[in-house]
Design a protein around this motif. Structure first.
Motif, PDB file in Angstrom:
ATOM      1  N   LYS A 139      45.074  -2.024   1.613  1.00 34.39           N
ATOM      2  CA  LYS A 139      43.523  -2.053   1.318  1.00 34.39           C
ATOM      3  C   LYS A 139      43.388  -2.315  -0.190  1.00 34.39           C
ATOM      4  CE  LYS A 139      42.451   2.328   2.316  1.00 34.39           C
ATOM      5  NZ  LYS A 139      43.766   2.670   2.437  1.00 34.39           N
ATOM      6  N   THR A 140      44.142  -1.717  -1.055  1.00 34.65           N
ATOM      7  CA  THR A 140      43.849  -2.012  -2.548  1.00 34.65           C
ATOM      8  C   THR A 140      44.402  -3.363  -2.880  1.00 34.65           C
ATOM      9  OG1 THR A 140      44.141   0.317  -3.031  1.00 34.65           O
ATOM     10  CG2 THR A 140      44.602  -1.415  -4.823  1.00 34.65           C
ATOM     11  N   THR A 141      45.398  -3.727  -2.325  1.00 38.95           N
ATOM     12  CA  THR A 141      45.925  -5.172  -2.723  1.00 38.95           C
ATOM     13  C   THR A 141      44.518  -6.149  -1.926  1.00 38.95           C
ATOM     14  OG1 THR A 141      48.462  -4.705  -2.210  1.00 38.95           O
ATOM     15  CG2 THR A 141      47.701  -6.845  -2.099  1.00 38.95           C
ATOM     16  N   PHE A 142      44.338  -6.008  -0.762  1.00 36.49           N
ATOM     17  CA  PHE A 142      43.202  -6.917  -0.175  1.00 36.49           C
ATOM     18  C   PHE A 142      42.011  -6.857  -1.271  1.00 36.49           C
ATOM     19  CE2 PHE A 142      39.220  -6.294   1.958  1.00 36.49           C
ATOM     20  CZ  PHE A 142      38.994  -7.720   2.639  1.00 36.49           C
ATOM     21  N   LEU A 143      41.678  -5.763  -1.576  1.00 39.23           N
ATOM     22  CA  LEU A 143      40.461  -5.992  -2.629  1.00 39.23           C
ATOM     23  C   LEU A 143      40.646  -6.569  -3.923  1.00 39.23           C
ATOM     24  CD1 LEU A 143      37.550  -4.738  -1.977  1.00 39.23           C
ATOM     25  CD2 LEU A 143      38.260  -2.890  -3.822  1.00 39.23           C
ATOM     26  N   ASN A 144      41.972  -6.227  -4.366  1.00 40.18           N
ATOM     27  CA  ASN A 144      42.346  -7.053  -5.636  1.00 40.18           C
ATOM     28  C   ASN A 144      42.359  -8.393  -5.638  1.00 40.18           C
ATOM     29  OD1 ASN A 144      42.567  -4.644  -7.076  1.00 40.18           O
ATOM     30  ND2 ASN A 144      44.678  -4.436  -6.835  1.00 40.18           N
ATOM     31  N   ILE A 145      42.718  -8.815  -4.196  1.00 38.88           N
ATOM     32  CA  ILE A 145      42.675 -10.319  -4.170  1.00 38.88           C
ATOM     33  C   ILE A 145      41.288 -11.031  -3.914  1.00 38.88           C
ATOM     34  CG2 ILE A 145      43.578 -12.246  -2.250  1.00 38.88           C
ATOM     35  CD1 ILE A 145      46.030 -10.925  -2.196  1.00 38.88           C
ATOM     36  N   PHE A 170      33.984   0.938  -9.054  1.00 38.97           N
ATOM     37  CA  PHE A 170      35.568   1.597  -9.047  1.00 38.97           C
ATOM     38  C   PHE A 170      35.080   3.048  -8.770  1.00 38.97           C
ATOM     39  CE2 PHE A 170      36.301  -2.351 -11.957  1.00 38.97           C
ATOM     40  CZ  PHE A 170      37.107  -2.724 -11.343  1.00 38.97           C
ATOM     41  N   GLN A 171      36.232   3.774  -8.309  1.00 43.20           N
ATOM     42  CA  GLN A 171      36.126   5.072  -8.207  1.00 43.20           C
ATOM     43  C   GLN A 171      36.051   5.982  -9.400  1.00 43.20           C
ATOM     44  OE1 GLN A 171      39.540   6.534  -5.602  1.00 43.20           O
ATOM     45  NE2 GLN A 171      39.334   8.543  -6.260  1.00 43.20           N
ATOM     46  N   SER A 172      36.772   5.421 -10.537  1.00 38.79           N
ATOM     47  CA  SER A 172      36.772   6.265 -11.758  1.00 38.79           C
ATOM     48  C   SER A 172      35.750   5.775 -12.564  1.00 38.79           C
ATOM     49  CB  SER A 172      38.168   5.879 -12.307  1.00 38.79           C
ATOM     50  OG  SER A 172      38.507   4.424 -12.548  1.00 38.79           O
ATOM     51  N   PHE A 173      34.811   4.803 -12.409  1.00 37.88           N
ATOM     52  CA  PHE A 173      33.453   4.466 -12.996  1.00 37.88           C
ATOM     53  C   PHE A 173      34.059   3.223 -13.755  1.00 37.88           C
ATOM     54  CE2 PHE A 173      32.710   9.403 -12.798  1.00 37.88           C
ATOM     55  CZ  PHE A 173      32.198   9.113 -11.285  1.00 37.88           C
ATOM     56  N   LEU A 225      32.132  -5.580  -4.977  1.00 31.70           N
ATOM     57  CA  LEU A 225      33.252  -4.899  -4.201  1.00 31.70           C
ATOM     58  C   LEU A 225      33.289  -3.593  -4.601  1.00 31.70           C
ATOM     59  CD1 LEU A 225      35.856  -7.567  -5.082  1.00 31.70           C
ATOM     60  CD2 LEU A 225      34.436  -7.292  -3.055  1.00 31.70           C
ATOM     61  N   ALA A 226      33.322  -2.433  -3.787  1.00 30.62           N
ATOM     62  CA  ALA A 226      33.306  -1.032  -4.184  1.00 30.62           C
ATOM     63  C   ALA A 226      34.726  -0.530  -3.609  1.00 30.62           C
ATOM     64  CB  ALA A 226      32.258  -0.526  -3.376  1.00 30.62           C
ATOM     65  N   VAL A 263      31.669  -5.402   0.078  1.00 29.10           N
ATOM     66  CA  VAL A 263      32.869  -5.117   0.593  1.00 29.10           C
ATOM     67  C   VAL A 263      33.321  -3.803   0.026  1.00 29.10           C
ATOM     68  CG1 VAL A 263      35.346  -5.913   0.980  1.00 29.10           C
ATOM     69  CG2 VAL A 263      33.433  -7.467   1.099  1.00 29.10           C
ATOM     70  N   MET A 264      33.437  -2.785   0.874  1.00 24.34           N
ATOM     71  CA  MET A 264      33.809  -1.463   0.387  1.00 24.34           C
ATOM     72  C   MET A 264      35.144  -0.852   1.047  1.00 24.34           C
ATOM     73  SD  MET A 264      31.670   1.971   0.814  1.00 24.34           S
ATOM     74  CE  MET A 264      31.916   1.899   2.902  1.00 24.34           C
TER      75      MET A 264
END
Length: 246
Positions: free
Chosen positions: A44-50, A89-92, A164-165, A195-196
């Motif tokens: 998931k994280t790799t997908f969102l980063n790309i 981002f989760q951490s703001f 992107l969230a 896209v979340m």
């Protein structure tokens, strides 16, 4: 809007190779709200980063807003990301020593926008999330929910083609999490593509479509509800806040 075809991403060390994405193919239509779910290590994280042009990939093609971004160099990719993509981002990821106005101003300065244009965008974005009266406060003076709303305002000020969230409610309690989701739904209803990534099935079910990842591949998808079932948006021109105070 977004078309990924046969994307492959491998992380390598001296000892091992980790296949984060394995020939992943996915399309997102303009104005769609999708949630990406999957277990830890599913990609998931790799997908969102790309998607966000924060990482490159070894194989495949990625078209964003009609442009083959896989062919861009680092500088062009950064410029295209700044113009087309907004991040939550989760951490703001707010800068603690800057007030809210200044936090939102930072990415707009990188785009070289004139001061008057930046000021109008910032004021409108803060009005949209109901924090116009707090623009001279620093992040530490706000609740977690308010800080996430600032992060959303920062993304909106850039007028992104896609938002992107990444686990946007992960650091919030249940009440604030649902209010942030209310805000995202209304932003989407105003026309923004979202896209979340989330691990929470309840939150994922508030998107239009759920994409499930397993071992770096799309293992399935489901349509949760149609656009007609999403709450109608209020104005996004700064005249009315979208949500009540968190």
């Amino acid at each position: 809007m977004l078309q990924m075809t046969q994307i492959k991403k491998v992380y390598r060390t001296e000892l091992i190779e980790t296949h984060a994405l394995r020939e992943l193919s996915l399309s997102v239509n303009e104005g769609e709200f999708i949630a990406v779910t999957g277990p830890s290590g599913s990609g998931k994280t790799t997908f969102l980063n790309i998607v966000g042009l924060l990482e490159t990939f070894e194989h495949g093609t990625y078209m964003l807003d009609g442009k083959d971004v896989s062919r861009l160099n680092d500088d062009d990719r950064s410029a295209f990301r700044n113009q087309k993509i907004g991040f939550i981002f989760q951490s703001f990821n707010l800068i603690p020593d800057l007030n809210l106005f200044e936090n939102i101003d930072v990415p707009l300065r990188y785009r070289g926008l004139p001061a008057g244009d930046r000021k109008q965008r910032i004021e409108n974005a803060l009005e949209t999330v109901g924090l116009a009266s707090r623009m001279r406060h620093i992040p530490a003076q706000l609740s977690g929910g308010q800080q996430q709303r600032v992060a959303i305002a920062r993304a909106l000020a850039g007028d992104p083609k896609v938002l992107l969230a990444d686990e946007p409610t992960g650091n919030l309690d249940t009440t604030m999490a649902h209010q942030v989701m209310d805000l995202l739904e209304q932003i989407h209803a105003a026309g923004t593509t979202i896209v979340m990534v989330t691990h929470d099935p309840e939150l994922a079910n508030r998107a239009e479509r759920n994409i499930h990842l397993i071992d770096g591949r799309v293992s399935g998808e489901e349509f949760v509800h149609s656009q007609d079932e999403i709450p109608q948006a209020v104005k996004l021109n700064g005249s009315e806040p979208l949500v009540a105070q968190l």
